[in-house]
Design an enzyme around this catalytic site. Structure first.
Site, PDB file in Angstrom:
ATOM      1  N   LYS A  11       0.826  -1.212   0.000  1.00 49.33           N
ATOM      2  CA  LYS A  11       0.000   0.000   0.000  1.00 49.33           C
ATOM      3  C   LYS A  11       0.866   1.272   0.000  1.00 49.33           C
ATOM      4  CE  LYS A  11      -3.965  -2.209   2.314  1.00 49.33           C
ATOM      5  NZ  LYS A  11      -4.946  -2.091   3.443  1.00 49.33           N
ATOM      6  N   TYR A  51     -12.454  -2.168  -3.334  1.00 49.32           N
ATOM      7  CA  TYR A  51     -12.922  -2.300  -1.939  1.00 49.32           C
ATOM      8  C   TYR A  51     -14.444  -2.199  -1.831  1.00 49.32           C
ATOM      9  CZ  TYR A  51      -8.334  -2.424   0.338  1.00 49.32           C
ATOM     10  OH  TYR A  51      -7.089  -2.807   0.794  1.00 49.32           O
ATOM     11  N   ASN A 114      -1.884   0.326   6.760  1.00 45.67           N
ATOM     12  CA  ASN A 114      -1.375  -0.943   7.305  1.00 45.67           C
ATOM     13  C   ASN A 114      -0.533  -1.756   6.316  1.00 45.67           C
ATOM     14  OD1 ASN A 114      -3.450  -1.828   5.737  1.00 45.67           O
ATOM     15  ND2 ASN A 114      -4.562  -2.904   7.358  1.00 45.67           N
ATOM     16  N   HIS A 117      -2.107  -5.443   1.520  1.00 44.14           N
ATOM     17  CA  HIS A 117      -3.376  -6.160   1.328  1.00 44.14           C
ATOM     18  C   HIS A 117      -3.047  -7.563   0.858  1.00 44.14           C
ATOM     19  CE1 HIS A 117      -7.333  -7.301  -0.223  1.00 44.14           C
ATOM     20  NE2 HIS A 117      -6.661  -7.795  -1.248  1.00 44.14           N
ATOM     21  N   GLU A 128      -9.743 -10.728  -7.550  1.00 39.15           N
ATOM     22  CA  GLU A 128      -8.784  -9.637  -7.403  1.00 39.15           C
ATOM     23  C   GLU A 128      -7.661  -9.734  -8.438  1.00 39.15           C
ATOM     24  OE1 GLU A 128      -9.556  -9.016  -2.609  1.00 39.15           O
ATOM     25  OE2 GLU A 128      -7.590  -9.715  -3.275  1.00 39.15           O
TER      26      GLU A 128
HETATM   27  N1  UDP Z   1      -9.714  -0.722   7.538  1.00 40.98           N
HETATM   28  C1  UDP Z   1      -9.711   0.508   8.176  1.00 40.98           C
HETATM   29  N2  UDP Z   1     -10.353   0.625   9.374  1.00 40.98           N
HETATM   30  C2  UDP Z   1     -10.981  -0.420   9.977  1.00 40.98           C
HETATM   31  C3  UDP Z   1     -10.974  -1.669   9.328  1.00 40.98           C
HETATM   32  C4  UDP Z   1     -10.325  -1.790   8.106  1.00 40.98           C
HETATM   33  O1  UDP Z   1      -9.138   1.462   7.659  1.00 40.98           O
HETATM   34  O2  UDP Z   1     -11.539  -0.250  11.066  1.00 40.98           O
HETATM   35  C5  UDP Z   1      -9.030  -0.836   6.240  1.00 40.98           C
HETATM   36  C6  UDP Z   1      -7.644  -1.444   6.400  1.00 40.98           C
HETATM   37  O3  UDP Z   1      -6.763  -0.781   5.509  1.00 40.98           O
HETATM   38  C7  UDP Z   1      -7.865  -2.884   5.957  1.00 40.98           C
HETATM   39  C8  UDP Z   1      -8.934  -2.699   4.869  1.00 40.98           C
HETATM   40  O4  UDP Z   1      -9.768  -1.676   5.365  1.00 40.98           O
HETATM   41  O5  UDP Z   1      -6.664  -3.456   5.491  1.00 40.98           O
HETATM   42  C9  UDP Z   1      -9.747  -3.933   4.581  1.00 40.98           C
HETATM   43  O6  UDP Z   1     -10.275  -4.448   5.794  1.00 40.98           O
HETATM   44  P1  UDP Z   1     -10.278  -5.999   6.078  1.00 40.98           P
HETATM   45  O7  UDP Z   1     -11.136  -6.218   7.290  1.00 40.98           O
HETATM   46  O8  UDP Z   1     -10.643  -6.732   4.823  1.00 40.98           O
HETATM   47  O9  UDP Z   1      -8.755  -6.304   6.525  1.00 40.98           O
HETATM   48  P2  UDP Z   1      -7.538  -7.058   5.818  1.00 40.98           P
HETATM   49  O10 UDP Z   1      -8.095  -8.202   5.024  1.00 40.98           O
HETATM   50  O11 UDP Z   1      -6.850  -6.037   4.944  1.00 40.98           O
HETATM   51  O12 UDP Z   1      -6.662  -7.488   6.960  1.00 40.98           O
END
Ligand code: UDP
Length: 141
Positions: A11, A51, A114, A117, A128
């Site tokens: 990211k 997303y 974070n 992805h 994807e």
């Molecule tokens: N995210 C966020 N706030 C939250 C939860 C998720 O900004 O409270 C963002 C974060 O960047 C995350 C993405 O949304 O990586 C997708 O969320 P998911 O639950 O699918 O997490 P991942 O699969 O990326 O661990």
């Protein structure tokens, strides 16, 4: 275990930190191979579509803003159990909860920024990968 393909995105925060190579080295060190890769600036429409599953969530606008804030490095990773292996290497979504030694524990600042992805299941991986690498530009080796 089956050989799988998964989609990985490094990211904007991690690209800006100049740690693409360090993150790719972790994938390679765990036995995953790069089958496709590109550095791109996502459009707002692409980030929103990618997303879309989170469109109703309160963090959606901030997530899209973040994903278009700079270039991202998108890869297809291939290997035995690639989907779960990549998720293990990434660590928990919130870097504060991510296990020591995971990519998010080492390179991420917050749940919004974070670092990475990774597809979470075979069905999402297929969708994807087709979204970012349509056609034949994915290579098994
Ligand atoms: N995210 C966020 N706030 C939250 C939860 C998720 O900004 O409270 C963002 C974060 O960047 C995350 C993405 O949304 O990586 C997708 O969320 P998911 O639950 O699918 O997490 P991942 O699969 O990326 O661990």
């Amino acid at each position: 275990m089956t050989v799988e393909r998964t989609l990985s995105i490094i990211k904007p925060d991690a690209v800006a930190k100049n740690v693409i190579g360090q993150i790719v080295a972790r994938f390679e060190g765990a036995g995953l191979k790069v089958a496709a890769a590109k550095l791109v600036q996502l459009s707002r429409a692409e980030a929103e579509q990618f997303y879309a599953v989170h469109a109703a969530r309160p963090f959606f606008k901030d997530l899209v803003d973040f994903m278009v804030s700079g270039p991202v490095f998108i890869q297809v990773l291939e290997g035995e159990g690639a989907i779960a292996k990549n998720r293990d290497l990434m660590g928990a979504t919130d870097p504060k909860k991510a296990a020591a030694g995971t990519i998010r524990a080492d390179f991420a600042e917050s749940i919004d920024a974070n670092a990475v992805h990774g597809s979470d299941a075979p069905e999402t991986a297929a969708v994807e990968i087709a979204f970012f690498f349509p056609g034949l530009n994915v290579y098994s080796r």
